[in-house]
Design a protein around this motif. Structure first.
Motif, short mmCIF file in Angstrom:
data_model
loop_
_atom_site.label_atom_id
_atom_site.label_comp_id
_atom_site.label_asym_id
_atom_site.label_seq_id
_atom_site.Cartn_x
_atom_site.Cartn_y
_atom_site.Cartn_z
N GLU A 429 0.83 -1.22 0.00
CA GLU A 429 0.00 0.00 0.00
C GLU A 429 0.85 1.25 0.00
O GLU A 429 0.46 2.28 -0.51
CB GLU A 429 -0.89 0.04 1.25
CG GLU A 429 -2.06 -0.89 1.23
CD GLU A 429 -2.70 -1.03 2.61
OE1 GLU A 429 -3.52 -1.93 2.75
OE2 GLU A 429 -2.36 -0.24 3.53
N ARG A 430 2.03 1.13 0.61
CA ARG A 430 2.90 2.31 0.69
C ARG A 430 3.91 2.34 -0.46
O ARG A 430 5.02 2.81 -0.28
CB ARG A 430 3.63 2.32 2.04
CG ARG A 430 2.72 2.35 3.23
CD ARG A 430 1.88 3.61 3.25
NE ARG A 430 0.88 3.57 4.30
CZ ARG A 430 0.99 4.20 5.45
NH1 ARG A 430 2.03 4.94 5.69
NH2 ARG A 430 0.04 4.11 6.36
N ARG A 431 3.56 1.77 -1.55
CA ARG A 431 4.39 1.79 -2.75
C ARG A 431 5.72 1.06 -2.55
O ARG A 431 6.74 1.43 -3.13
CB ARG A 431 4.67 3.23 -3.21
CG ARG A 431 3.44 4.00 -3.62
CD ARG A 431 3.85 5.26 -4.34
NE ARG A 431 4.23 6.34 -3.44
CZ ARG A 431 5.28 7.11 -3.60
NH1 ARG A 431 6.08 6.92 -4.62
NH2 ARG A 431 5.55 8.07 -2.75
N GLY A 432 5.73 0.05 -1.69
CA GLY A 432 6.96 -0.67 -1.41
C GLY A 432 7.33 -1.62 -2.55
O GLY A 432 6.47 -2.11 -3.27
N VAL A 433 8.62 -1.86 -2.69
CA VAL A 433 9.09 -2.85 -3.66
C VAL A 433 9.66 -4.02 -2.85
O VAL A 433 10.58 -3.85 -2.04
CB VAL A 433 10.18 -2.26 -4.57
CG1 VAL A 433 10.74 -3.34 -5.48
CG2 VAL A 433 9.62 -1.10 -5.36
N TYR A 434 9.09 -5.18 -3.07
CA TYR A 434 9.48 -6.37 -2.31
C TYR A 434 10.91 -6.79 -2.65
O TYR A 434 11.28 -6.84 -3.81
CB TYR A 434 8.51 -7.50 -2.62
CG TYR A 434 8.91 -8.83 -2.08
CD1 TYR A 434 8.66 -9.16 -0.75
CD2 TYR A 434 9.55 -9.77 -2.89
CE1 TYR A 434 9.03 -10.39 -0.24
CE2 TYR A 434 9.93 -11.01 -2.39
CZ TYR A 434 9.66 -11.30 -1.06
OH TYR A 434 10.05 -12.53 -0.57
N ILE A 435 11.69 -7.07 -1.64
CA ILE A 435 13.06 -7.52 -1.87
C ILE A 435 13.22 -8.98 -1.45
O ILE A 435 13.60 -9.83 -2.24
CB ILE A 435 14.10 -6.65 -1.10
CG1 ILE A 435 13.97 -5.20 -1.52
CG2 ILE A 435 15.52 -7.18 -1.31
CD1 ILE A 435 14.31 -4.90 -2.97
N SER A 436 12.89 -9.26 -0.17
CA SER A 436 13.03 -10.65 0.26
C SER A 436 12.23 -10.92 1.52
O SER A 436 11.83 -10.01 2.24
CB SER A 436 14.51 -10.96 0.54
OG SER A 436 14.94 -10.22 1.67
N LEU A 437 12.01 -12.21 1.73
CA LEU A 437 11.35 -12.66 2.96
C LEU A 437 12.15 -13.86 3.44
O LEU A 437 12.38 -14.81 2.69
CB LEU A 437 9.91 -13.08 2.66
CG LEU A 437 9.18 -13.80 3.79
CD1 LEU A 437 9.03 -12.90 5.01
CD2 LEU A 437 7.82 -14.26 3.32
#
Lengths: 603, 407
Positions: A429-437
Motif C-alpha cells: 500500500e505504501r508503494r513498497g518494492v518487495y526484496i526478500s522474505l
C-alpha cells in the motif's frame, strides 16, 4: 592524583528499545553507591522530563561510578547511556566513540530485535568489545537459553556465560559488574602526549557557557590550559574540568588519557563547539584530529513557526542551543504567507522531530505551529539544474521541471510469522518494492522492502504496530534517490491558497490524499459566520472540495437576572478561543490544522 | 429633584423539586429552613433600608426557585419588611415568579394586597409530554387553572415563561404549544432556548448531543441547529404577528408591558439583590452574595458594613461591602463602557448615542468606531435615528457580535 588507566572501564549499554537498558543503568548506579537510595529515582540517567515521561532515552548521558571489585581493587566505571530508537542512531554512534566496550542488553522474552542488531553493528564498527546480558528473566515468558542461542546464531557473539539478570528486581547485577571488569578492556593512550580529546556531547549553561563532554584519547587537560577546537579553530582557556556524578558535574584537577569528563572554557558562542570535533592544547597541539563523526543528513523536514510571531528571535536562540548537543538538528530561516517568519528544520526522523518540538515547547516555553513533515526531493529542472527541495512551496513551475526524484529506503521489518501477510500488504500500500522474505526461525521472519521515505515518515510506524499487534520492529537506512511521479498538492481555504498546507505527494495518491485532507480540515476549522470552501488542487485544478457551513445561531438567550459577571465571562471565553488561531485571509485556522496531513490515515 | 432610583431583587432559592434542566441556585427545603431563610432575608432588607435611606425603589422582582412555594404569611412578611425599610415608588412594578402547583386562591389575594402587580408564571411548555420530560411538577391543565385564577384576582400584567429547542421538539410542535398559550393573551412572554448546563441531569443525558448541536452536526434527540433556527425564527414570527414586540433577545411584550425590572439590568440601572447568591450593581460596584445557605443564615444574623480589601500587584483597593458578600468588584470606566454595549445591545432598540455621550462624555464612535463600521459592513448592526442596534442576523449571532465590544 593520577588514576591508573588499568582501573578505568569506559562502556555503554546498548539495546533494542524497551529491553531495559536504562533500568540496568539505574541498577548499576545504585549498586555502586553513587547515589543514595533517597536520590534514586527511576531512570536516573534520563534526566530530561521528556525522557522519563516517555520512558525512553533521547540524549546520551554519562556517569562515573566507583566499583570495588572482588579482586580487591577499586575500578572507575564511566557509564554512557545511549538512546535505542532508530532515529537516534547518530547519538548512539557518538557515545560509542567515547567507550571501549559495550554491554548488550537483550530481553529474555523478546530476543534479538532489529535495533539489537543495528546497535551491535555500530559497536563493532567502533571496535568495541560487546558483552551480552540477558535481562527480564523474571518474566514468565522468559526463555534465556533460547535467547542465548539466538545471540550466538544471529549475531555471532559468544553468550554462554552472559549474566542472566533482572534489572527490575536487581537479580544478578553483581555478576554484570564483575564481567565489566573482566571483559571490557581498559583504555589506552599516553597521558604525556599532546592533548587529543573527542567531543561526544555538549550542553549550554547560562553561567558556565558551553560545557563540552569529551573522552580524552591522549594527553591531559587541566584548569588554566589554553585549548583549541580543531575544526572551528576556536581558542579558550579552561576554567573547569570534571567528571559526571549522577545528575551533577563534579569538578576535579585534571582529566587524562582514558578518562571521560567535561571541560568548561567560558565558551559563550555555541557555534564554536561542534560535537565530533577534537579538542587539543593550543600551546602544544596534536598533529591530526580524531576521525570524528560523519555528518548526518536530515531525512525529514518541516516548518516550525512561533505561534506568537514576536517570539521569532526566541525560537532562533532555542534552536541554536538545542543544536549544540543535537548536531542532527538542522534549521534555516524561511517565511510563509500564512505563518510568518519561522524555520525549515531538518530531523533524523519523525520521533526526532516530535522530541525537538516538545523540547522547544517545554524547555523554552515556546508555543509552536508545525507544518506537515516532508522529505527532500531532488528536482531536475529542464535547464539541467538540480535543486534539493525541502519546502513544497519552493517547487518550481511544472513547466521548468524535467523530472523529480524522491528518497527511497531499504527497510527491514522483523515480525512474527502470523503477521507477515498484513505487513506485506501494508508495504504494498505504501508503494513498497518487495526484496526478500526470510524465516530466521520458525516463528520469526525478516521482511525486506524498499519504500519511498515519504510513505513512512507519517504514520508507518503506528500502522506497523497496529497491524502486528506491536510485534513488528522496523529499521531502515537511506538507499538513494529514485525517479518518481510527484505532484504538489495545494490547499485553498476560502479560495485562498495556504502555502503552509501544501505538500508533495505521489501522483496516483493525490486524489485520495486531497480528499482526506479536505475532510480533516473540515473537522479542524471551526465554523465561521460565513461559508468556507476547502479545496485541494493540483496544478491549479481542484480535485476535492468540502465546505465548512456558516454558523447559524450563537446566542446566549438566558442570562439569569443580574449576574452580569457570568455573561461577561462567557463572552470573554468566546474571544479567548480565537487566540490559538491563525488568521489566513478572513479565516481563523487552529494551529493543529497545520499538522492535519499527519492524521490522514486515522479512523 | 426626586430621590435616586434603585431596583430591588429578592431571591427565594426554594423549589418543590429540581427540574431536570435547571442550574439556578434553588433546591427543595423543609419548613424550618424556609422559615429561617425568610427571617434572614428580612434582616438583610432592614439592613439595606438603613444603608440607602435616600433611594426609592422603582421595581421589585421576587424570583427563584419558586417564590410562590413560600406560605402567604411568609411572602406578606417579606413585602411588609420592604415597605417598612424602603420608600417604594407608587407606580413601582412589583413582580413575583409563580409555578403552577404551588399556588392557592388565598396566596393570590395576599399577593394583591401586598402590592404585587405583575406575575411571571413558569409554564415552559403547553405540551404535557414535554413538561414531564423537563421534570416539571405540573401539567398544562394545572397551569391553566392557575392562570385563570390569577386573572380572576385581577392581575392584569402576566408573563408566561416558555422554553424552546426542547428534546425532540420541532417547529411544528413548538407552534402548537405557542398557539395554545397565545389564546390566553398574556401581556408578556419570555421564550428562552433550552441550554444544556453542566451539573444538571440534562447535561448527563444530552451533553454529546449538545456539542453536536453547537457544532452544527446531526443530532440525535435535541433539535439540530437548523431546527433550532426554524424554532426560534418561528417563535419570533408568530409572536410578532400576534402583536408582541420583540424587545429583548428572549422577551416579547404587548405594547406598554415590557418588563421594567429586566430592562434595568440591560441599562445598568442600580439594583440591589437580596437573598442567597443574589447580585447587585450599586454605584458601579458589582456585588454577589454568598451562595452557601448556612453561611447566609449566619452572616445575616450579624450583618454589618465593612470594607472589601484586595491586593493586586501591590495596589490595594478598598470597597464598601458587607459580610454577606462573596465577591465585590468595582467596574472601571472601561468595564462600564463594555457593559453598556454588550448589555444594551441585547435590547432590540439598542443603545442611544446621546445616552452614551451623556454618561461617558465621549461619542460611541470615538471608542468603537472601527468595530461598529466592521459589524455594520458585515450586516450585524445598524445605526439609525440616534440609535445603534443589532440586525436580525446580529441577534442570531449575538455572542460573536457582543464579544467584539470587549477590549
Amino acid at each position: 592524583m593520577s588514576i591508573d588507566q588499568s582501573k578505568i572501564r569506559n562502556f555503554c549499554i546498548i539495546a533494542h528499545i524497551d529491553h531495559g537498558k536504562s533500568t540496568l543503568a539505574d541498577r548499576i548506579i545504585e549498586r555502586t553507591g553513587t547515589l543514595t537510595s533517597r536520590e534514586m529515582q527511576a531512570q536516573v540517567l534520563d534526566n530530561m522530563d521528556l525522557e522519563r515521561e516517555r520512558g525512553i532515552t533521547i540524549k546520551s548521558q554519562a556517569v562515573r561510578i566507583i566499583y570495588p571489585a572482588k579482586d580487591g581493587n577499586e575500578y572507575i566505571f564511566n557509564l554512557i547511556d545511549t538512546p535505542g530508537h532508530v532515529d537516534f542512531n547518530y547519538e548512539v554512534s557518538r557515545s560509542l566513540a567515547a567507550c571501549d566496550g559495550a554491554i548488550l542488553v537483550v530481553d529474555a522474552a523478546q530476543g534479538v530485535e532489529a535495533q539489537t542488531l543495528a546497535n551491535v553493528y555500530l559497536a563493532l564498527d567502533h571496535d568495541l568489545d560487546v558483552m551480552p546480558v540477558i535481562n527480564k528473566i523474571d518474566l514468565p515468558s522468559a526463555q534465556p537459553e533460547a535467547v542465548i542461542q539466538e545471540i550466538e546464531d544471529v549475531i555471532g557473539l559468544p553468550a554462554s556465560d552472559a549474566p542472566r539478570i533482572s534489572a527490575k528486581t536487581g537479580l544478578n547485577i553483581e555478576e554484570v559488574l564483575e564481567q565489566i571488569v573482566e571483559k571490557i578492556p581498559a583504555p589506552t593512550g599516553d597521558p604525556e602526549a599532546p592533548l587529543k580529546a573527542l567531543i561526544f556531547d555538549a550542553l549550554y549553561d547560562s553561567y558556565k557557557g558551553v560545557i563540552v563532554f569529551c573522552r580524552i584519547k591522549e594527553g591531559t587537560v587541566k584548569v588554566g590550559d589554553s585549548i583549541l577546537m580543531m575544526a572551528t579553530k576556536a581558542k579558550s582557556d579552561v576554567t573547569e574540568v570534571g567528571y559526571f556524578g549522577a545528575g551533577q558535574f563534579i569538578p576535579c584537577e585534571e582529566l587524562s588519557a582514558g578518562m571521560v569528563g567535561y571541560i568548561c572554557a567560558g565558551i559563550k558562542n555555541v557555534r564554536d563547539t561542534r560535537v565530533g570535533d577534537t579538542v587539543t592544547n593550543a600551546m602544544r597541539p596534536c598533529e591530526k584530529p580524531l576521525p570524528g563523526y560523519k555528518k548526518v543528513n536530515s531525512m525529514v523536514y518541516c516548518g516550525m513557526y512561533p505561534a506568537d510571531s514576536a517570539k521569532y528571535p526566541d525560537l532562533r536562540d532555542a534552536l541554536e542551543k538545542l543544536q549544540i548537543n543535537d548536531a542532527a538538528l538542522q534549521y534555516e530561516p524561511e517565511t510563509s504567507l500564512a505563518l510568518g517568519f519561522g524555520f525549515r528544520c531538518g530531523f533524523l526522523g519523525l520521533l526526532h522531530l516530535e522530541i525537538i518540538q516538545e523540547r522547544l515547547e517545554r524547555e523554552f516555553h515556546l508555543d509552536l505551529v508545525t507544518t506537515a513533515p516532508g522529505v527532500i526531493y531532488k528536482v531536475h529542472k529542464t535547464n539541467g539544474e538540480v535543486i534539493d527541495l525541502t519546502n513544497p512551496s519552493n517547487l518550481p513551475d511544472p513547466s521548468e521541471i524535467d523530472y523529480m526524484e524522491e528518497p527511497v529506503v531499504s527497510a527491514e521489518i522483523m515480525v512474527t510469522s502470523d503477521y507477515v501477510g498484513s505487513i506485506m500488504t501494508l508495504c504494498q500500500e505504501r508503494r513498497g518494492v518487495y526484496i526478500s522474505l526470510e524465516y530466521l526461525e520458525e516463528t520469526r521472519a525478516l521482511i525486506k522492502y524498499e519504500l519511498p521515505l515519504n510513505e513512512i515518515i507519517y504514520d508507518f510506524f503506528d500502522a506497523l504496530k497496529s497491524r502486528s499487534r506491536g510485534y513488528a520492529s522496523f529499521d531502515y537506512e537511506l538507499k538513494g534517490y529514485e525517479r518518481s511521479e510527484l505532484v504538489k498538492l495545494d490547499i485553498l481555504i476560502n479560495r485562498e491558497q495556504v502555502d503552509a498546507l501544501s505538500f508533495i505527494v505521489f501522483k496516483d495518491s493525490a486524489y485520495e490524499r486531497g480528499r482526506k485532507m479536505c475532510e480533516k480540515l473540515k473537522e479542524e476549522i471551526p465554523r465561521h459566520l460565513f461559508e468556507i470552501p476547502i479545496q485541494a488542487a493540483v496544478g491549479g485544478k481542484v480535485i476535492a472540495r468540502e465546505t465548512v457551513k456558516a454558523m447559524r445561531k450563537d446566542v446566549l438567550a438566558k442570562c439569569y437576572g443580574g449576574d452580569i459577571t457570568r455573561k461577561r465571562k462567557l463572552l470573554e471565553k468566546q474571544k479567548e478561543g480565537k487566540k490559538r488561531m491563525r488568521q489566513v485571509g478572513s479565516v481563523e485556522i487552529p494551529q493543529e490544522a497545520f499538522m492535519s496531513v499527519l492524521k490522514l490515515d486515522e479512523d | 429633584m426626586g430621590r435616586q432610583r434603585m431596583e430591588l431583587y429578592i431571591h427565594i432559592p426554594f423549589c418543590v423539586k429540581k427540574c431536570r434542566y435547571c442550574d439556578f441556585l434553588s433546591f427543595p427545603a423543609d419548613e424550618s429552613s424556609q422559615e429561617a431563610y425568610v427571617k434572614a432575608l428580612r434582616k438583610e432588607l432592614a439592613f439595606y433600608g438603613e444603608q440607602y435611606p435616600q433611594r426609592e425603589l422603582s421595581t421589585i422582582y421576587i424570583g427563584g426557585g419558586t417564590p410562590s412555594w413560600l406560605t402567604e404569611r411568609q411572602m406578606a412578611s417579606i413585602l411588609e419588611q420592604v415597605y417598612h425599610s424602603f420608600s417604594v415608588d407608587s407606580g413601582a412594578e412589583i413582580s413575583i415568579e409563580c409555578n403552577p402547583g404551588t399556588i392557592t386562591d388565598h396566596k393570590f389575594s395576599v399577593y394583591r394586597k401586598s402590592g404585587i402587580n405583575r406575575l411571571s408564571i413558569g409554564l415552559q411548555s403547553a405540551n404535557n409530554e414535554e413538561l414531564k420530560l423537563l421534570g416539571r411538577i405540573h401539567t398544562y391543565e394545572q397551569f391553566l387553572k392557575t392562570y385563570e385564577m390569577a386573572r380572576g384576582h385581577g392581575f392584569s400584567n402576566i408573563n408566561i415563561d416558555l422554553m424552546n429547542s426542547l428534546p425532540r421538539q420541532t417547529r411544528e410542535t413548538m407552534e402548537a404549544s405557542l398557539q395554545k398559550v397565545l389564546r390566553l393573551k398574556p401581556e408578556h412572554i419570555s421564550a428562552y432556548s433550552l441550554m444544556i448546563e453542566k451539573g444538571t441531569p440534562f447535561y448527563e443525558e444530552y451533553k454529546f448531543d449538545s456539542v453536536k448541536q453547537q457544532a452544527g452536526m446531526e443530532t440525535e434527540i435535541l433539535p439540530d441547529e437548523e431546527e433550532v433556527c426554524r424554532i426560534t425564527k418561528g417563535t419570533e414570527q408568530i409572536l410578532k404577528e400576534a402583536g408582541y414586540d420583540h424587545y429583548e433577545v428572549s422577551n416579547f411584550a404587548r405594547p406598554g408591558y415590557a418588563c421594567r425590572h429586566n430592562i434595568g439590568y440591560w441599562k445598568r440601572e442600580d439594583y440591589l439583590g437580596t437573598g442567597l447568591g443574589a447580585a447587585s450593581l450599586i454605584e458601579n460596584i458589582r456585588y454577589t452574595n454568598t451562595r452557601e445557605f448556612y453561611a447566609y443564615l449566619e452572616e445575616a444574623d450579624r450583618l454589618c458594613a465593612g470594607v472589601w480589601r484586595r491586593e493586586e500587584e501591590g495596589t490595594v483597593t478598598e470597597l464598601p461591602a458587607t459580610n454577606l458578600h462573596a465577591s465585590v468588584e468595582a467596574v472601571g470606566r472601561k468595564g462600564q463602557i463594555e457593559e453598556t454595549m454588550f448589555l444594551g445591545l441585547r435590547m432590540t432598540e439598542g443603545i442611544y448615542r446621546k445616552e452614551f455621550e451623556q454618561t461617558f462624555g465621549v461619542s460611541v464612535e470615538s471608542v468603537y468606531g472601527s468595530v461598529l463600521d466592521r459589524l455594520q459592513k458585515e450586516g450585524f448592526l445598524e445605526k439609525r435615528e440616534g440609535r445603534i442596534y443589532l440586525t436580525e442576523k446580529g441577534r442570531d449571532l449575538s455572542n460573536y457580535v457582543l464579544a467584539q465590544f470587549l477590549w
